[in-house]
Design a protein around this motif. Structure first.
Motif, PDB file in Angstrom:
ATOM      1  N   VAL A  38       0.853  -1.193   0.000  1.00  0.00           N
ATOM      2  CA  VAL A  38       0.000   0.000   0.000  1.00  0.00           C
ATOM      3  C   VAL A  38       0.891   1.246   0.000  1.00  0.00           C
ATOM      4  N   LYS A  39       1.967   1.191   0.777  1.00  0.00           N
ATOM      5  CA  LYS A  39       2.925   2.303   0.817  1.00  0.00           C
ATOM      6  C   LYS A  39       3.526   2.555  -0.569  1.00  0.00           C
ATOM      7  N   HIS A  40       3.653   1.489  -1.358  1.00  0.00           N
ATOM      8  CA  HIS A  40       4.216   1.604  -2.706  1.00  0.00           C
ATOM      9  C   HIS A  40       3.131   1.833  -3.767  1.00  0.00           C
ATOM     10  N   GLY A  41       1.927   2.181  -3.322  1.00  0.00           N
ATOM     11  CA  GLY A  41       0.908   2.612  -4.266  1.00  0.00           C
ATOM     12  C   GLY A  41      -0.142   1.598  -4.675  1.00  0.00           C
ATOM     13  N   VAL A  42      -0.128   0.404  -4.095  1.00  0.00           N
ATOM     14  CA  VAL A  42      -1.156  -0.589  -4.419  1.00  0.00           C
ATOM     15  C   VAL A  42      -2.349  -0.329  -3.505  1.00  0.00           C
ATOM     16  N   ASN A  43      -3.534  -0.171  -4.077  1.00  0.00           N
ATOM     17  CA  ASN A  43      -4.685   0.106  -3.209  1.00  0.00           C
ATOM     18  C   ASN A  43      -5.203  -1.191  -2.587  1.00  0.00           C
ATOM     19  N   ASP A  44      -5.859  -1.054  -1.422  1.00  0.00           N
ATOM     20  CA  ASP A  44      -6.303  -2.210  -0.625  1.00  0.00           C
ATOM     21  C   ASP A  44      -7.205  -3.159  -1.404  1.00  0.00           C
ATOM     22  N   GLU A  45      -8.183  -2.616  -2.105  1.00  0.00           N
ATOM     23  CA  GLU A  45      -9.131  -3.459  -2.842  1.00  0.00           C
ATOM     24  C   GLU A  45      -8.440  -4.231  -3.956  1.00  0.00           C
ATOM     25  N   GLU A  46      -7.538  -3.548  -4.656  1.00  0.00           N
ATOM     26  CA  GLU A  46      -6.788  -4.208  -5.729  1.00  0.00           C
ATOM     27  C   GLU A  46      -5.904  -5.306  -5.147  1.00  0.00           C
ATOM     28  N   LEU A  47      -5.289  -5.034  -4.012  1.00  0.00           N
ATOM     29  CA  LEU A  47      -4.425  -6.012  -3.356  1.00  0.00           C
ATOM     30  C   LEU A  47      -5.205  -7.262  -2.976  1.00  0.00           C
ATOM     31  N   LEU A  48      -6.388  -7.082  -2.431  1.00  0.00           N
ATOM     32  CA  LEU A  48      -7.235  -8.213  -2.059  1.00  0.00           C
ATOM     33  C   LEU A  48      -7.597  -9.055  -3.288  1.00  0.00           C
ATOM     34  N   LYS A  49      -7.971  -8.394  -4.361  1.00  0.00           N
ATOM     35  CA  LYS A  49      -8.314  -9.091  -5.610  1.00  0.00           C
ATOM     36  C   LYS A  49      -7.107  -9.860  -6.157  1.00  0.00           C
ATOM     37  N   LEU A  50      -5.944  -9.234  -6.140  1.00  0.00           N
ATOM     38  CA  LEU A  50      -4.727  -9.874  -6.647  1.00  0.00           C
ATOM     39  C   LEU A  50      -4.346 -11.100  -5.818  1.00  0.00           C
ATOM     40  N   LYS A  51      -4.509 -11.003  -4.492  1.00  0.00           N
ATOM     41  CA  LYS A  51      -4.207 -12.147  -3.636  1.00  0.00           C
ATOM     42  C   LYS A  51      -5.153 -13.303  -3.928  1.00  0.00           C
ATOM     43  N   GLY A  52      -6.423 -12.995  -4.140  1.00  0.00           N
ATOM     44  CA  GLY A  52      -7.389 -14.031  -4.489  1.00  0.00           C
ATOM     45  C   GLY A  52      -7.001 -14.749  -5.770  1.00  0.00           C
ATOM     46  N   GLU A  53      -6.596 -13.990  -6.766  1.00  0.00           N
ATOM     47  CA  GLU A  53      -6.164 -14.581  -8.040  1.00  0.00           C
ATOM     48  C   GLU A  53      -4.904 -15.416  -7.852  1.00  0.00           C
ATOM     49  N   TYR A  54      -3.941 -14.880  -7.104  1.00  0.00           N
ATOM     50  CA  TYR A  54      -2.665 -15.571  -6.910  1.00  0.00           C
ATOM     51  C   TYR A  54      -2.854 -16.903  -6.178  1.00  0.00           C
ATOM     52  N   TYR A  55      -3.643 -16.881  -5.105  1.00  0.00           N
ATOM     53  CA  TYR A  55      -3.845 -18.085  -4.303  1.00  0.00           C
ATOM     54  C   TYR A  55      -4.991 -18.951  -4.807  1.00  0.00           C
ATOM     55  N   ARG A  56      -5.678 -18.467  -5.837  1.00  0.00           N
ATOM     56  CA  ARG A  56      -6.833 -19.176  -6.413  1.00  0.00           C
ATOM     57  C   ARG A  56      -7.899 -19.458  -5.345  1.00  0.00           C
ATOM     58  N   LEU A  57      -8.220 -18.382  -4.608  1.00  0.00           N
ATOM     59  CA  LEU A  57      -9.219 -18.465  -3.553  1.00  0.00           C
ATOM     60  C   LEU A  57     -10.296 -17.413  -3.794  1.00  0.00           C
ATOM     61  N   PRO A  58     -11.527 -17.736  -3.446  1.00  0.00           N
ATOM     62  CA  PRO A  58     -12.577 -16.716  -3.573  1.00  0.00           C
ATOM     63  C   PRO A  58     -12.367 -15.616  -2.535  1.00  0.00           C
ATOM     64  N   ILE A  59     -12.719 -14.413  -2.925  1.00  0.00           N
ATOM     65  CA  ILE A  59     -12.583 -13.262  -2.038  1.00  0.00           C
ATOM     66  C   ILE A  59     -13.975 -12.764  -1.688  1.00  0.00           C
ATOM     67  N   LYS A  60     -14.194 -12.612  -0.399  1.00  0.00           N
ATOM     68  CA  LYS A  60     -15.491 -12.113   0.052  1.00  0.00           C
ATOM     69  C   LYS A  60     -15.248 -11.230   1.273  1.00  0.00           C
ATOM     70  N   SER A  61     -15.715 -10.021   1.200  1.00  0.00           N
ATOM     71  CA  SER A  61     -15.566  -9.103   2.324  1.00  0.00           C
ATOM     72  C   SER A  61     -16.617  -9.405   3.382  1.00  0.00           C
ATOM     73  N   LEU A  62     -16.206  -9.377   4.629  1.00  0.00           N
ATOM     74  CA  LEU A  62     -17.135  -9.572   5.744  1.00  0.00           C
ATOM     75  C   LEU A  62     -17.489  -8.245   6.399  1.00  0.00           C
ATOM     76  N   GLU A  63     -17.011  -7.166   5.802  1.00  0.00           N
ATOM     77  CA  GLU A  63     -17.252  -5.846   6.374  1.00  0.00           C
ATOM     78  C   GLU A  63     -18.747  -5.582   6.506  1.00  0.00           C
ATOM     79  N   GLY A  64     -19.161  -5.255   7.714  1.00  0.00           N
ATOM     80  CA  GLY A  64     -20.554  -4.946   7.981  1.00  0.00           C
ATOM     81  C   GLY A  64     -21.466  -6.154   8.077  1.00  0.00           C
ATOM     82  N   LYS A  65     -20.911  -7.370   8.015  1.00  0.00           N
ATOM     83  CA  LYS A  65     -21.737  -8.576   8.096  1.00  0.00           C
ATOM     84  C   LYS A  65     -21.588  -9.219   9.462  1.00  0.00           C
TER      85      LYS A  65
END
Length: 103
Positions: A38-65
């Motif tokens: 994030v310090k190097h300019g990667v935004n949080d949402e993009e980072l989460l999406k990229l990690k999901g793709e890299y690890y081949r895992l579904p991404i689901k936010s639990l925020e507010g749930k």
């Protein structure tokens, strides 16, 4: 291929930034890889999406749930805190879990 290599290949970070990021990781600078990226300019949402793709895992936010209390009973709190994952739902007899770091 490492996650950082993947980010370089996708042109999310520049290869010239890799040495600085790896040095900061080795020295324990910041709050981990995500914070450094994030310090190097990667935004949080993009980072989460990229990690999901890299690890081949579904991404689901639990925020507010709300996670039902009964679901939380499936895994002891001590394990949740140590491994940094949490049961989130039971669907068709399968326990779904959320985790901070799939590694």
């Amino acid at each position: 291929m490492s996650f950082l290599d993947e980010l370089i290949e996708k042109k999310i970070i520049a290869s010239s930034e890799l040495a600085a990021i790896e040095k900061d990781i080795a020295e324990g600078v910041g709050d981990g890889l995500d914070a450094l990226l994030v310090k190097h300019g990667v935004n949080d949402e993009e980072l989460l999406k990229l990690k999901g793709e890299y690890y081949r895992l579904p991404i689901k936010s639990l925020e507010g749930k709300q996670v039902p209390f009964e679901t939380l009973q499936y895994i002891p709190e001590e394990s949740v805190r140590y491994y940094k994952f949490v049961p989130t739902a039971v669907k068709d007899g399968v326990l779904e879990v959320g985790m901070l770091d799939p590694d």
